[in-house]
Each structure stands twice: as structure tokens, then as C-alpha cells.
Design a protein around this motif. Structure first.
Motif, PDB file in Angstrom:
ATOM      1  N   LYS A 160       0.865  -1.169   0.000  1.00 41.97           N
ATOM      2  CA  LYS A 160       0.000   0.000   0.000  1.00 41.97           C
ATOM      3  C   LYS A 160       0.905   1.222   0.000  1.00 41.97           C
ATOM      4  CE  LYS A 160      -4.051  -2.025   2.247  1.00 41.97           C
ATOM      5  NZ  LYS A 160      -5.000  -1.933   3.396  1.00 41.97           N
ATOM      6  N   VAL A 161       0.628   2.134  -0.900  1.00 44.72           N
ATOM      7  CA  VAL A 161       1.524   3.263  -1.100  1.00 44.72           C
ATOM      8  C   VAL A 161       0.733   4.566  -1.082  1.00 44.72           C
ATOM      9  CG1 VAL A 161       3.117   1.879  -2.479  1.00 44.72           C
ATOM     10  CG2 VAL A 161       1.323   3.185  -3.625  1.00 44.72           C
ATOM     11  N   GLN A 162       1.457   5.636  -0.870  1.00 41.64           N
ATOM     12  CA  GLN A 162       0.930   6.975  -1.054  1.00 41.64           C
ATOM     13  C   GLN A 162       1.922   7.754  -1.902  1.00 41.64           C
ATOM     14  OE1 GLN A 162       0.483   8.155   3.009  1.00 41.64           O
ATOM     15  NE2 GLN A 162       2.594   8.841   3.229  1.00 41.64           N
ATOM     16  N   THR A 163       1.441   8.779  -2.538  1.00 41.99           N
ATOM     17  CA  THR A 163       2.316   9.562  -3.412  1.00 41.99           C
ATOM     18  C   THR A 163       2.704  10.860  -2.722  1.00 41.99           C
ATOM     19  OG1 THR A 163       0.374  10.536  -4.497  1.00 41.99           O
ATOM     20  CG2 THR A 163       1.382   8.615  -5.542  1.00 41.99           C
ATOM     21  N   GLU A 164       3.931  11.279  -2.992  1.00 40.57           N
ATOM     22  CA  GLU A 164       4.399  12.579  -2.540  1.00 40.57           C
ATOM     23  C   GLU A 164       5.049  13.279  -3.724  1.00 40.57           C
ATOM     24  OE1 GLU A 164       7.010  11.603   0.674  1.00 40.57           O
ATOM     25  OE2 GLU A 164       8.706  11.192  -0.647  1.00 40.57           O
ATOM     26  N   TYR A 165       4.969  14.604  -3.742  1.00 39.50           N
ATOM     27  CA  TYR A 165       5.465  15.373  -4.880  1.00 39.50           C
ATOM     28  C   TYR A 165       6.819  15.982  -4.563  1.00 39.50           C
ATOM     29  CZ  TYR A 165       1.101  14.987  -7.443  1.00 39.50           C
ATOM     30  OH  TYR A 165       0.022  14.511  -8.151  1.00 39.50           O
ATOM     31  N   ARG A 166       7.744  15.767  -5.507  1.00 42.16           N
ATOM     32  CA  ARG A 166       9.042  16.433  -5.471  1.00 42.16           C
ATOM     33  C   ARG A 166       9.411  16.816  -6.897  1.00 42.16           C
ATOM     34  NH1 ARG A 166      12.800  12.539  -4.082  1.00 42.16           N
ATOM     35  NH2 ARG A 166      11.368  10.884  -3.500  1.00 42.16           N
ATOM     36  N   ASN A 167       9.883  18.032  -7.078  1.00 46.34           N
ATOM     37  CA  ASN A 167      10.249  18.506  -8.417  1.00 46.34           C
ATOM     38  C   ASN A 167       9.098  18.353  -9.406  1.00 46.34           C
ATOM     39  OD1 ASN A 167      12.962  18.866  -7.450  1.00 46.34           O
ATOM     40  ND2 ASN A 167      13.296  16.675  -7.773  1.00 46.34           N
ATOM     41  N   ASN A 168       7.866  18.574  -8.878  1.00 51.34           N
ATOM     42  CA  ASN A 168       6.661  18.487  -9.706  1.00 51.34           C
ATOM     43  C   ASN A 168       6.434  17.085 -10.279  1.00 51.34           C
ATOM     44  OD1 ASN A 168       5.917  21.275  -9.418  1.00 51.34           O
ATOM     45  ND2 ASN A 168       7.520  21.792 -10.923  1.00 51.34           N
ATOM     46  N   LYS A 169       6.979  16.074  -9.615  1.00 46.96           N
ATOM     47  CA  LYS A 169       6.756  14.700 -10.027  1.00 46.96           C
ATOM     48  C   LYS A 169       6.314  13.877  -8.822  1.00 46.96           C
ATOM     49  CE  LYS A 169      10.024  14.607 -13.894  1.00 46.96           C
ATOM     50  NZ  LYS A 169      11.203  13.923 -14.493  1.00 46.96           N
ATOM     51  N   ARG A 170       5.620  12.787  -9.121  1.00 48.39           N
ATOM     52  CA  ARG A 170       5.114  11.923  -8.058  1.00 48.39           C
ATOM     53  C   ARG A 170       6.144  10.842  -7.700  1.00 48.39           C
ATOM     54  NH1 ARG A 170      -0.177   9.299 -10.176  1.00 48.39           N
ATOM     55  NH2 ARG A 170       1.188   9.022 -11.984  1.00 48.39           N
ATOM     56  N   TYR A 171       6.322  10.625  -6.411  1.00 49.83           N
ATOM     57  CA  TYR A 171       7.169   9.557  -5.905  1.00 49.83           C
ATOM     58  C   TYR A 171       6.329   8.683  -4.973  1.00 49.83           C
ATOM     59  CZ  TYR A 171      11.281  12.041  -7.655  1.00 49.83           C
ATOM     60  OH  TYR A 171      12.203  12.659  -8.462  1.00 49.83           O
ATOM     61  N   LEU A 172       6.626   7.390  -4.962  1.00 52.94           N
ATOM     62  CA  LEU A 172       5.875   6.472  -4.116  1.00 52.94           C
ATOM     63  C   LEU A 172       6.535   6.328  -2.754  1.00 52.94           C
ATOM     64  CD1 LEU A 172       4.883   3.493  -6.444  1.00 52.94           C
ATOM     65  CD2 LEU A 172       3.658   5.617  -5.991  1.00 52.94           C
ATOM     66  N   LYS A 173       5.692   6.305  -1.737  1.00 53.60           N
ATOM     67  CA  LYS A 173       6.149   6.043  -0.368  1.00 53.60           C
ATOM     68  C   LYS A 173       5.343   4.867   0.162  1.00 53.60           C
ATOM     69  CE  LYS A 173       7.086   8.262   4.082  1.00 53.60           C
ATOM     70  NZ  LYS A 173       8.514   7.939   4.034  1.00 53.60           N
ATOM     71  N   ILE A 174       6.037   3.796   0.535  1.00 55.89           N
ATOM     72  CA  ILE A 174       5.366   2.595   1.031  1.00 55.89           C
ATOM     73  C   ILE A 174       4.979   2.796   2.497  1.00 55.89           C
ATOM     74  CG2 ILE A 174       5.606   0.124   1.468  1.00 55.89           C
ATOM     75  CD1 ILE A 174       7.769   0.106  -0.735  1.00 55.89           C
ATOM     76  N   TYR A 175       3.718   2.566   2.808  1.00 55.72           N
ATOM     77  CA  TYR A 175       3.325   2.624   4.219  1.00 55.72           C
ATOM     78  C   TYR A 175       2.860   1.271   4.750  1.00 55.72           C
ATOM     79  CZ  TYR A 175      -1.626   3.053   2.756  1.00 55.72           C
ATOM     80  OH  TYR A 175      -2.875   2.845   2.211  1.00 55.72           O
ATOM     81  N   GLN A 176       2.787   0.272   3.869  1.00 58.37           N
ATOM     82  CA  GLN A 176       2.499  -1.082   4.356  1.00 58.37           C
ATOM     83  C   GLN A 176       2.989  -2.102   3.339  1.00 58.37           C
ATOM     84  OE1 GLN A 176      -1.570  -2.961   4.401  1.00 58.37           O
ATOM     85  NE2 GLN A 176      -1.304  -2.805   6.611  1.00 58.37           N
ATOM     86  N   LEU A 177       3.691  -3.120   3.829  1.00 59.61           N
ATOM     87  CA  LEU A 177       4.081  -4.268   3.021  1.00 59.61           C
ATOM     88  C   LEU A 177       3.729  -5.518   3.799  1.00 59.61           C
ATOM     89  CD1 LEU A 177       7.293  -4.790   0.917  1.00 59.61           C
ATOM     90  CD2 LEU A 177       6.443  -6.613   2.404  1.00 59.61           C
TER      91      LEU A 177
END
Length: 258
Positions: A160-177
Motif C-alpha cells: 500500500k503506497v501513497q504519493t508525494e510530490y518532489r520537483n513536480n513529479k510523483r514519488y511512491l512512499k510505502i506505508y504497508q508491506l
């Protein structure tokens, strides 16, 4: 001079943030194209077992594992046991075959990402510490080399992931595996389990290997915690370094081609 130094540092940071892209030989897929994504994942594993440092893809032929406490009984009564594994190194993930991948849609936060795979042989090597007491008669206080061999190792895990923005692009951050694991055979050797009695050490190892299924069932929870850390260590840095939008081809391009 100070302004020049600040400008130089900013430029390096900018360049570093813009250069975290996958090698061109790795085929990009459209969002949600499960077959293409599976094939690309397998190509990545086969082509780069030593990793890709520039994007945070760590080596998978040698994977370092965090120290782990497998058993930690309360030290009371006539029977208790403590067992931990130290300096563990994992060998074999370079022979992984990914069999199925789901998710990785255009909005990854709306669905679970699922990955399934298997490998013929996975090996853990390191050291162990063991202390305990059995039936008021036998005191255990030993350490030595440990080796585990898992044959026909199957795994699947959901993200389960959430997205965060850096440099106007989306990056994935895992909050559950959440992993699931099965093996056809678990073979283990603990060196010097009884330092002054080699025969008893051999006997204990034979007992373990003859009854490995019972030990696996008993230790399943801490084993899964170990593999949660292993899988995270393999993929987490890639998601941090390579933007989600740079990993895939937008389906909009496909629509425009039509």
C-alpha cells in the motif's frame, strides 16, 4: 566566492535530482500493463544482479539482513529460550522469477500493488546467539556460524503506497508491506550449539531438520518480519529515487497514437 559555492551546491542537488532515471535498456511499460511490467521486472533482475547505484537499486545477489531476534522467552521457570541472528547475508534473489504483478495503475494509491515470484534456492549465512534452559537439566549458552537454506522459495507481497510530490513529479512512499512465504524444504545448520559436545550438536541439528515444518509454523511471524525488511530494502530506495511518472509511459500517449 560564497555565492558561487552556494550556486554550485544547488546545481549539484538539481542535477542529482534530475538524473535518477532507469537505464534505457530497461523497457518502460504503460501504467497498469501487468504483463509488460512483469517482463520488465524480470529483465531488471537478470540484467542488474549487482544493482544500479544511481537509482538506489541495491545488489540482489548479496542482500544484507538486519539483526533479528527469533525467540525471546521470559527467563523464568525450568524452560526458556532466547535466540537471535546477527550479521546475516542473503544469497539467491538474483535467480528470482516474477510470475505476476498487479497494480501500478495511473493512480497507485487507489489499489493494492501485488507481486508474486519464486526462486529455486535461498541461503542465509551469518552468526547466532542462543541462551536458555531445558527441563532444569540443560543450560544453553552458545554462539557460532548459522546457515539456512530454503528450497523452492515462493513469495508474494502486497504494497500500500501513497504519493508525494518532489520537483513536480510523483514519488511512491510505502506505508504497508504484507508478505506471504512458502518453501518446500528448510535446512539449517547451527555450528557449536553445544560447544563441548559435537555429537549433541549434530543430534540437535538433525532433530531440527527432521521437524522443520513444526519449527517453521512456530517461527512464522518473526520470519515474515525478517522478509518484510528484506523486500523493503530491495524496492524502497528505487521508489524514493525514481519518480513514479518516470517509471512508466502515460496511457495518454497511447490514446493520442490512436
Amino acid at each position: 566566492m560564497r555565492k558561487l559555492l552556494i550556486l554550485s551546491m544547488c546545481l549539484q542537488l538539481y542535477i542529482g535530482s534530475e538524473c535518477s532515471t532507469l537505464p534505457k535498456k530497461i523497457k518502460k511499460c504503460h501504467f497498469g500493463d501487468a504483463t509488460c511490467i512483469r517482463d520488465t521486472a524480470n529483465a531488471l533482475i537478470r540484467s542488474f544482479p549487482k544493482g544500479i547505484p544511481s537509482v538506489g537499486f541495491k545488489p540482489i545477489d548479496v542482500v544484507h539482513v538486519k539483526d533479528t531476534v527469533l525467540i525471546n522467552d521470559r527467563q523464568v521457570g525450568g524452560a526458556w529460550y532466547f535466540f537471535d541472528l546477527l550479521n546475516q547475508i542473503n544469497y539467491g534473489f538474483e535467480n528470482t522469477t516474477i510470475t505476476e504483478i498487479k497494480g501500478f495503475d495511473e493512480d497507485p494509491s487507489l489499489t493494492k500493488i501485488e507481486v508474486k515470484g519464486h526462486l529455486p534456492r535461498l541461503i542465509y549465512r551469518g552468526t547466532y546467539n542462543a541462551q536458555g534452559r531445558l527441563l532444569w537439566l540443560i543450560n544453553i549458552n552458545s554462539s557460532g556460524v548459522s546457515e539456512s537454506e530454503f528450497l523452492n522459495f515462493h513469495f508474494d507481497f502486497t504494497l500500500k503506497v501513497q504519493t508525494e510530490y518532489r520537483n513536480n513529479k510523483r514519488y511512491l512512499k510505502i506505508y504497508q508491506l504484507v508478505p506471504n512465504i512458502s518453501v518446500d524444504r528448510w535446512i539449517q545448520w547451527l555450528e557449536n550449539f553445544f560447544p563441548e559436545n559435537t555429537d549433541l550438536t549434530i543430534f540437535i541439528n538433525k532433530i531440527f531438520n527432521a521437524n522443520w515444518v513444526e519449527f517453521w509454523n512456530e517461527l512464522e511471524k518473526p520470519i515474515l518480519e525478517v522478509f518484510t525488511g528484506v523486500f523493503l530494502s530491495i524496492i524502497e530506495d528505487i521508489f524514493h529515487n525514481v519518480s513514479y511518472d518516470d517509471m512508466f509511459l502515460s496511457n495518454k500517449y497511447e490514446n493520442n497514437d490512436n
